[in-house]
Scaffold this active site. Structure first.
Site, PDB file in Angstrom:
ATOM      1  N   LYS A 143      91.404  38.117   7.839  1.00  0.00           N
ATOM      2  CA  LYS A 143      92.119  37.941   6.572  1.00  0.00           C
ATOM      3  C   LYS A 143      93.479  37.274   6.767  1.00  0.00           C
ATOM      4  O   LYS A 143      93.916  36.479   5.942  1.00  0.00           O
ATOM      5  CB  LYS A 143      92.285  39.298   5.867  1.00  0.00           C
ATOM      6  CG  LYS A 143      90.998  39.812   5.227  1.00  0.00           C
ATOM      7  CD  LYS A 143      90.410  38.804   4.274  1.00  0.00           C
ATOM      8  CE  LYS A 143      89.388  39.342   3.316  1.00  0.00           C
ATOM      9  NZ  LYS A 143      88.674  38.285   2.605  1.00  0.00           N
ATOM     10  N   SER A 167      84.747  47.491  -6.193  1.00  0.00           N
ATOM     11  CA  SER A 167      83.607  46.611  -5.960  1.00  0.00           C
ATOM     12  C   SER A 167      82.725  47.307  -4.937  1.00  0.00           C
ATOM     13  O   SER A 167      83.045  48.406  -4.472  1.00  0.00           O
ATOM     14  CB  SER A 167      84.071  45.257  -5.421  1.00  0.00           C
ATOM     15  OG  SER A 167      84.459  45.420  -4.077  1.00  0.00           O
ATOM     16  N   ARG A 168      81.680  46.627  -4.572  1.00  0.00           N
ATOM     17  CA  ARG A 168      80.788  47.178  -3.561  1.00  0.00           C
ATOM     18  C   ARG A 168      81.542  47.479  -2.265  1.00  0.00           C
ATOM     19  O   ARG A 168      81.213  48.392  -1.529  1.00  0.00           O
ATOM     20  CB  ARG A 168      79.696  46.130  -3.317  1.00  0.00           C
ATOM     21  CG  ARG A 168      78.620  46.549  -2.428  1.00  0.00           C
ATOM     22  CD  ARG A 168      77.542  45.507  -2.433  1.00  0.00           C
ATOM     23  NE  ARG A 168      77.918  44.346  -1.637  1.00  0.00           N
ATOM     24  CZ  ARG A 168      77.034  43.530  -1.065  1.00  0.00           C
ATOM     25  NH1 ARG A 168      75.742  43.736  -1.257  1.00  0.00           N
ATOM     26  NH2 ARG A 168      77.409  42.489  -0.357  1.00  0.00           N
ATOM     27  N   ASN A 207      85.696  33.438  -1.505  1.00  0.00           N
ATOM     28  CA  ASN A 207      85.733  34.838  -1.870  1.00  0.00           C
ATOM     29  C   ASN A 207      84.706  35.682  -1.116  1.00  0.00           C
ATOM     30  O   ASN A 207      84.876  36.889  -0.982  1.00  0.00           O
ATOM     31  CB  ASN A 207      85.508  34.908  -3.393  1.00  0.00           C
ATOM     32  CG  ASN A 207      85.178  36.291  -3.871  1.00  0.00           C
ATOM     33  OD1 ASN A 207      86.080  37.121  -3.996  1.00  0.00           O
ATOM     34  ND2 ASN A 207      83.908  36.579  -4.107  1.00  0.00           N
ATOM     35  N   VAL A 226      77.770  31.232   3.839  1.00  0.00           N
ATOM     36  CA  VAL A 226      79.018  30.496   4.140  1.00  0.00           C
ATOM     37  C   VAL A 226      79.355  30.536   5.627  1.00  0.00           C
ATOM     38  O   VAL A 226      80.169  29.745   6.104  1.00  0.00           O
ATOM     39  CB  VAL A 226      80.232  31.031   3.326  1.00  0.00           C
ATOM     40  CG1 VAL A 226      80.035  30.886   1.840  1.00  0.00           C
ATOM     41  CG2 VAL A 226      80.563  32.474   3.701  1.00  0.00           C
ATOM     42  N   ALA A 236      90.570  45.848  -6.183  1.00  0.00           N
ATOM     43  CA  ALA A 236      89.655  46.091  -7.296  1.00  0.00           C
ATOM     44  C   ALA A 236      88.469  46.911  -6.828  1.00  0.00           C
ATOM     45  O   ALA A 236      88.120  46.874  -5.633  1.00  0.00           O
ATOM     46  CB  ALA A 236      89.168  44.748  -7.866  1.00  0.00           C
ATOM     47  N   SER A 280      93.836  40.140   2.242  1.00  0.00           N
ATOM     48  CA  SER A 280      93.719  41.555   1.910  1.00  0.00           C
ATOM     49  C   SER A 280      94.968  42.278   2.421  1.00  0.00           C
ATOM     50  O   SER A 280      95.632  41.810   3.366  1.00  0.00           O
ATOM     51  CB  SER A 280      92.472  42.102   2.601  1.00  0.00           C
ATOM     52  OG  SER A 280      92.598  43.476   2.818  1.00  0.00           O
ATOM     53  N   TYR A 305      88.485  42.698  10.304  1.00  0.00           N
ATOM     54  CA  TYR A 305      88.766  42.256   8.929  1.00  0.00           C
ATOM     55  C   TYR A 305      90.236  41.790   8.786  1.00  0.00           C
ATOM     56  O   TYR A 305      90.514  40.736   8.224  1.00  0.00           O
ATOM     57  CB  TYR A 305      88.469  43.453   8.017  1.00  0.00           C
ATOM     58  CG  TYR A 305      88.551  43.203   6.544  1.00  0.00           C
ATOM     59  CD1 TYR A 305      87.583  42.449   5.890  1.00  0.00           C
ATOM     60  CD2 TYR A 305      89.585  43.760   5.800  1.00  0.00           C
ATOM     61  CE1 TYR A 305      87.654  42.254   4.521  1.00  0.00           C
ATOM     62  CE2 TYR A 305      89.665  43.561   4.430  1.00  0.00           C
ATOM     63  CZ  TYR A 305      88.698  42.813   3.791  1.00  0.00           C
ATOM     64  OH  TYR A 305      88.769  42.613   2.428  1.00  0.00           O
ATOM     65  N   ASP A 357      75.990  32.902  -3.547  1.00  0.00           N
ATOM     66  CA  ASP A 357      75.927  34.232  -2.948  1.00  0.00           C
ATOM     67  C   ASP A 357      74.708  34.321  -2.041  1.00  0.00           C
ATOM     68  O   ASP A 357      73.595  33.973  -2.429  1.00  0.00           O
ATOM     69  CB  ASP A 357      75.890  35.339  -4.006  1.00  0.00           C
ATOM     70  CG  ASP A 357      76.460  36.634  -3.454  1.00  0.00           C
ATOM     71  OD1 ASP A 357      77.528  37.047  -3.928  1.00  0.00           O
ATOM     72  OD2 ASP A 357      75.848  37.212  -2.523  1.00  0.00           O
TER      73      ASP A 357
HETATM   74  P1  NAD Z   1      81.666  42.300  -3.068  1.00  0.00           P
HETATM   75  O1  NAD Z   1      80.892  42.846  -1.928  1.00  0.00           O
HETATM   76  O2  NAD Z   1      81.348  42.808  -4.411  1.00  0.00           O
HETATM   77  O3  NAD Z   1      81.556  40.743  -3.098  1.00  0.00           O
HETATM   78  C1  NAD Z   1      81.404  39.968  -1.968  1.00  0.00           C
HETATM   79  C2  NAD Z   1      80.234  39.050  -2.185  1.00  0.00           C
HETATM   80  O4  NAD Z   1      80.157  38.140  -1.101  1.00  0.00           O
HETATM   81  C3  NAD Z   1      78.904  39.787  -2.227  1.00  0.00           C
HETATM   82  O5  NAD Z   1      78.216  39.514  -3.422  1.00  0.00           O
HETATM   83  C4  NAD Z   1      78.153  39.270  -1.035  1.00  0.00           C
HETATM   84  O6  NAD Z   1      76.732  39.151  -1.224  1.00  0.00           O
HETATM   85  C5  NAD Z   1      78.771  37.935  -0.786  1.00  0.00           C
HETATM   86  N1  NAD Z   1      78.634  37.478   0.573  1.00  0.00           N
HETATM   87  C6  NAD Z   1      78.789  38.216   1.692  1.00  0.00           C
HETATM   88  N2  NAD Z   1      78.572  37.444   2.758  1.00  0.00           N
HETATM   89  C7  NAD Z   1      78.256  36.224   2.318  1.00  0.00           C
HETATM   90  C8  NAD Z   1      77.925  35.025   2.981  1.00  0.00           C
HETATM   91  N3  NAD Z   1      77.889  34.947   4.288  1.00  0.00           N
HETATM   92  N4  NAD Z   1      77.688  33.942   2.229  1.00  0.00           N
HETATM   93  C9  NAD Z   1      77.725  34.007   0.884  1.00  0.00           C
HETATM   94  N5  NAD Z   1      78.005  35.133   0.225  1.00  0.00           N
HETATM   95  C10 NAD Z   1      78.270  36.237   0.943  1.00  0.00           C
HETATM   96  O7  NAD Z   1      83.190  42.555  -2.725  1.00  0.00           O
HETATM   97  P2  NAD Z   1      84.537  42.160  -3.478  1.00  0.00           P
HETATM   98  O8  NAD Z   1      85.422  43.331  -3.441  1.00  0.00           O
HETATM   99  O9  NAD Z   1      84.260  41.512  -4.762  1.00  0.00           O
HETATM  100  O10 NAD Z   1      85.166  41.151  -2.463  1.00  0.00           O
HETATM  101  C11 NAD Z   1      85.472  39.812  -2.724  1.00  0.00           C
HETATM  102  C12 NAD Z   1      86.510  39.352  -1.711  1.00  0.00           C
HETATM  103  O11 NAD Z   1      87.720  40.047  -1.937  1.00  0.00           O
HETATM  104  C13 NAD Z   1      86.164  39.592  -0.289  1.00  0.00           C
HETATM  105  O12 NAD Z   1      86.595  38.497   0.481  1.00  0.00           O
HETATM  106  C14 NAD Z   1      86.953  40.800   0.077  1.00  0.00           C
HETATM  107  O13 NAD Z   1      87.234  40.875   1.458  1.00  0.00           O
HETATM  108  C15 NAD Z   1      88.196  40.578  -0.735  1.00  0.00           C
HETATM  109  N6  NAD Z   1      88.973  41.767  -1.001  1.00  0.00           N
HETATM  110  C16 NAD Z   1      88.563  42.691  -1.879  1.00  0.00           C
HETATM  111  C17 NAD Z   1      89.353  43.799  -2.135  1.00  0.00           C
HETATM  112  C18 NAD Z   1      88.962  44.810  -3.152  1.00  0.00           C
HETATM  113  O14 NAD Z   1      89.781  45.709  -3.420  1.00  0.00           O
HETATM  114  N7  NAD Z   1      87.790  44.715  -3.711  1.00  0.00           N
HETATM  115  C19 NAD Z   1      90.553  43.963  -1.439  1.00  0.00           C
HETATM  116  C20 NAD Z   1      90.953  43.002  -0.576  1.00  0.00           C
HETATM  117  C21 NAD Z   1      90.175  41.897  -0.351  1.00  0.00           C
END
Ligand code: NAD
Length: 909
Positions: free
Chosen positions: A658, A688-689, A589, A563, A686, A641, A654, A526
């Site tokens: 995606k 999340s932040r 992720n 990443v 889900a 997504s 986005y 992370d």
């Molecule tokens: P999140 O913000 O809690 O987690 C994402 C994590 O990625 C964070 O901890 C962040 O610090 C890290 N991150 C960001 N940029 C980074 C980088 N360049 N290198 C390394 N780490 C990095 O959000 P989440 O909801 O847990 O999302 C996880 C994934 O799921 C994401 O790809 C998001 O687009 C996807 N997603 C989430 C949802 C949802 O409902 N939560 C829906 C669709 C897609």
């Protein structure tokens, strides 16, 4: 105090309905109708007196210390060896110590009570303290005889000793006469029997009362001191009459089990005695009389210790565990009384090298393997080197008995081609709960009873009979606990190395924790920036998750790389290699959001999001793919997504990134297929932040990341054979999303170019998704566009090129012929390998059919093929029999039922 200290019994599971004997042979022997009521026990084809004795003795030894047994008597008139001590084989199978006496008692129906009496008297003399007495008989009878109806097979075992005595031995009285009601000459299979009246009037009626009255006189007791009177007698009416004559009312007479089992020869007085012990109370007197060339009479007093007996099968359990058959011919074949053609395979040499048997006696006869003293890993067979690759220590193996260890079915098959007395031969892998596994035959079950994960218990059975040399070979087999609780093995990631990007919070943290809990070593990556990716980054988020994992005794290492850069991706993979020696799983992720409506979407925000999601996945996957390819194993997850799949206001950057990930997956799927690298895409939902300000609080509870992680972990597991698919997951809802292509229309003759008007005029057909299908790769897409289902394609040649496996199953409901399925109840399992393959269940029942992906619990028939061959088979390019004989088509389970497929489904064009 000397007496019985434990008991055990074994009545084979199979029972023959006596009426079935009459139905088959009544034309020949009409008088057998008089004795055709109830059922008799019969040995399975792999059981005999020795195997039954082992089963009864194991039942008897439950809760007892085997090391204290210093004598073993085996009593039977049907022992497999005339000159090789059968009790010696029994002792080896039970893993009893060598410093003890073993002896066979035989040649009379009284051998069981005589063996018991001898053991009691030896114990009284004090020279031996714990003597195990086992009695078993499997007597052969001529077809359609009264004795065939009266006899049963069974075994009993009693432990004699001076500690924890459950029935104290008070005394005995024996009369011995050379009285011949029947005899079996040396080398003869069947008894020669004299008149029944002779046995009744001069045998039972004289010697039993003589021994019983002699005992009463000797011990100065009467029938009032007897609460349970045990004596076998094949004549039902005579049994009761004789008991009455000796002064015993109906309440005292122990049932001789004629209706439920039949008379089990030498074992019978002991079996009846055990049945009496099962329903007795402290203070009861039990009188046991064993008839045969005279009579032994023994008297016991039951003690309070009877209440402390550990649960066991006993007679009651054996009688409850039954399967009644009506197939008289099966009974005859199991007893080798008819000789159907066994085929050439049945002639395979079975000679046993006595040298090998002696050296491996513990392993073969006793099922003893090894357990490493250093790492505690059990293994079978025992070898000089520990099987645990992380241990590999030499000469660290201690003896380890497998026979009583809990185990489960790991895999199984029914083999109609292997030679078997009761086809199909059922065998497979047995996995012991505490470690160790081996291939074993399954017995006392039907193929349909077996399920992966079902508990099994190991039993000592006859493995083969070397007719030429008169040798019975024994080994251990597994009996499934039919209807037992199936415990499918937990999905584990032991020894796997996983990288989870963006694992410092939200979904990624959940994946990392759960992977580690299930044994994986995890690189927790992370960058630790803000929600929109801004900031210098921080190691706190990754460190916290690593701490959490370690506090749960998992293995993890933190990585703070970005990443979005190729160097960041390289370093993450390098870390996995340096710390854990590989990469097996990669979950892409990491993610940020920078939402703006399209016109406000400046290049900076566009590129930042593309950089983390799409470039980020590329940057980590590329070096990881290289390691996976080398190792021939990989599981990769992309994270898409709903915004990418379906669109969302304000998320052009986005959405584009995606859906770009889906494109990336589509091609990695193809390039990784031959290296066992599977890649799938998850569309999570889900809190999340990223989403907490978008979701109403009442939804938040059901939208926890845990609801997504199950799906992601499954896709990362060895069990998962999918590749190239997209799955929605969240709030307990899971579904597959796919890009579908309509049947479309081919316009023009190939010479003239269709005009816009042609498009307009054929719009309904072009625009329709009716009969839409998935296309697995661009090459198939091109061919299927150029060669759409046209009359030429339909008649064969190119049909295989245009069809695909998923499309075939999608079309199956239309191809189903309900009329052909009336009265049918079958479940076909299709396991199609290759990048276009998968698992499908086709269940047909009473004119209906259900088709779904996945694995059936109990398929009737399993079809195993490669995707290309399957398509060729269905489109008629490959002929069924040719596919089968060339090995392209494998069928497990009911082979005959596989032929129904062609009748139930009109699949060919
Ligand atoms: P999140 O913000 O809690 O987690 C994402 C994590 O990625 C964070 O901890 C962040 O610090 C890290 N991150 C960001 N940029 C980074 C980088 N360049 N290198 C390394 N780490 C990095 O959000 P989440 O909801 O847990 O999302 C996880 C994934 O799921 C994401 O790809 C998001 O687009 C996807 N997603 C989430 C949802 C949802 O409902 N939560 C829906 C669709 C897609």
């Amino acid at each position: 105090m000397i007496g019985i200290t434990s008991y055990g019994a074994h009545i084979p599971r199979l029972r023959l309905n006596r009426m079935s004997v009459f139905q088959a042979m009544g034309w020949f022997a009409p008088a057998t109708i008089m004795v055709a009521q109830g059922e008799r026990s019969l040995c399975n084809h792999d059981e005999d007196s020795l195997t039954m004795a082992v089963a009864a003795a194991r039942d008897c030894l439950i809760g007892k210390d085997k090391k204290t047994v210093d004598g073993l008597y085996l009593c039977s008139t049907t022992l497999p060896f005339a000159d090789r001590q059968n009790s010696g084989i029994l002792a080896t199978a039970l893993n009893l110590r060598a410093e003890m006496i073993t002896a066979d008692f035989t040649s009379s129906q009284r051998a069981g009570t005589t063996g018991l009496l001898t053991a009691l008297e030896v114990a009284q003399g004090g020279s031996r303290k714990n003597i195990l007495v086992a009695a078993a008989d499997k007597r052969e009878t001529k077809p359609a005889s009264f004795y065939e109806m009266w006899f049963g097979d069974g075994a009993a075992a009693l432990l004699v000793g001076d500690q924890n005595v459950i029935a104290e031995f008070i005394g005995s009285y024996t009369v011995s006469y050379d009285f011949v009601d029947h005899y079996r000459g040396a080398k003869r299979e069947f008894d020669y029997t004299w008149e029944e009246r002779w046995l009744r009037e001069e045998g039972y009626s004289k010697f039993i009362p003589e021994a019983v009255n002699g005992l009463f006189k000797k011990l100065n007791i009467t029938m009032d001191d007897v609460q349970k009177l045990v004596f076998p007698c094949i004549f039902k009416a005579e049994h009761i009459a004789l008991a009455r004559k000796m002064g015993a009312g109906p309440g005292k007479i122990v049932d001789q089990m004629h209706d439920v089992c039949g008379e089990t020869g030498v074992a019978h007085p002991l079996l009846m005695m055990i049945s009496a012990l099962e329903s007795t109370k402290a203070g009861d007197g039990i009188l046991v009389a064993g008839f045969g060339q005279g009579c032994d009479a023994l008297y016991f007093k039951v003690t309070e210790e009877i209440l402390k007996m550990k649960p066991r099968s006993g007679v009651r359990g054996s009688l409850e565990n039954k399967k009644t058959i009506d197939n008289y011919l099966k009974f005859l074949k199991f007893r080798n009384l008819i000789q159907p053609e066994m085929g050439i395979r049945g002639e395979a040499p079975t000679q046993t090298a006595m040298t090998t048997l002696w050296r491996n006696r513990k392993m073969i006869t006793g099922l003893v393997g090894g357990k490493c003293r250093d790492c505690q890993t059990p293994q079978y067979p025992k070898l000089n080197i520990c099987v645990n690759p992380e241990c590999g220590h030499i000469d660290t193996q201690d003896d380890y008995e497998f026979a009583d260890r809990p185990a489960r079915v790991k895999s199984f098959t029914g083999d109609l081609l292997a030679v078997s007395v009761d086809p199909p031969a059922i065998y497979g892998m047995v996995q012991f709960d505490d470690g160790g596994r081996f291939m074993a035959d399954f017995t006392d079950c039907e193929l349909a009873d077996l399920k992966v994960g079902l508990p099994v218990r190991m039993v000592f059975r006859r493995r083969f009979t070397d007719e030429e040399r008169g040798f019975s070979g024994y080994f251990w087999k597994a009996i499934p606990e039919i209807g037992g609780q199936v415990a499918l093995p937990e999905i584990r990631f032991d020894k796997r190395v996983a990288i989870v990007t963006g694992a410092g919070g939200g979904l990624g943290r959940r994946y990392a924790l759960e992977l580690a809990r299930r044994g994986a070593r995890v690189v927790v990556n992370d960058f630790g920036g803000a929600r929109d990716g801004a900031g210098e980054g921080s190691g706190t988020a990754a460190d916290r998750v690593v701490e959490e994992i370690r506090s749960l005794k998992g293995e993890a290492i933190a990585n703070y790389d970005n990443v979005a850069t190729p160097e960041g991706g390289e370093r993450i993979v390098k870390m996995a290699l340096e710390y854990f020696g590989g990469v097996d799983i990669l979950i892409n992720n990491a993610g940020i959001i920078r939402d703006k409506s399209f016109l406000n979407m400046e290049p900076e925000n566009w590129q930042a999001v593309i950089a983390v999601h799409l470039n980020g996945a590329y940057n980590v996957t590329r070096p990881a793919f290289s390691v996976m390819r080398e190792r021939g194993y990989g599981r990769i997850i992309m994270t898409t997504s709903a915004a990418g799949l379906y669109g969302n206001f304000g998320q052009t950057n986005y959405s584009a990134a995606k859906l770009g990930l889906v494109g990336l997956m589509n091609t990695i799927k193809i390039e990784g297929a031959k290296y066992n690298i599977k890649v799938n895409t998850i569309a999570p939902m889900a809190v999340s932040r990223l989403t907490d300000d978008l979701m109403p609080p009442e939804m938040a509870q059901r939208m926890q990341p845990d609801y997504v992680s199950g799906m992601v972990l499954y896709l990362c597991s060895e069990n998962c054979n999918e590749s190239g698919d997209i799955f929605n997951a969240g709030a307990g809802y899971y579904s597959r999303a796919a890009i579908m292509t309509g049947a479309g229309a081919t316009l023009g003759d190939g010479q003239t170019i269709p005009a816009p008007e042609d498009i307009r005029d054929n719009w309904v057909q072009i625009n329709s998704l009716e009969n839409a299908r998935e296309i697995t790769d661009a090459a198939s897409a091109i061919t299927s566009f150029l060669l759409p289902p046209s009359p030429e394609a339909k008649n064969g040649e190119s049909a295989a090129k245009t069809a695909d496996v998923k499309g075939i199953f999608a079309k199956m409901p239309q191809a189903f012929d309900p009329a052909a399925a009336v009265g049918k109840d079958v479940v076909f399992q299709f396991s199609i390998s290759g990048s276009g393959g998968g698992d499908w269940i086709v269940a047909v029942k009473d004119g209906t059919c259900r088709i779904e992906t996945g694995k059936a619990e109990k398929p009737t028939t399993t079809i195993i093929m490669a995707d290309e061959d399957f398509v060729k088979l269905i489109t008629g390019e490959l002929e069924g029999m040719a596919a089968y004989t060339s090995g392209k088509l494998k069928v497990e389970g009911d082979l005959m039922k596989s032929q129904l497929i062609g009748k139930l489904f009109k699949l060919k064009n």
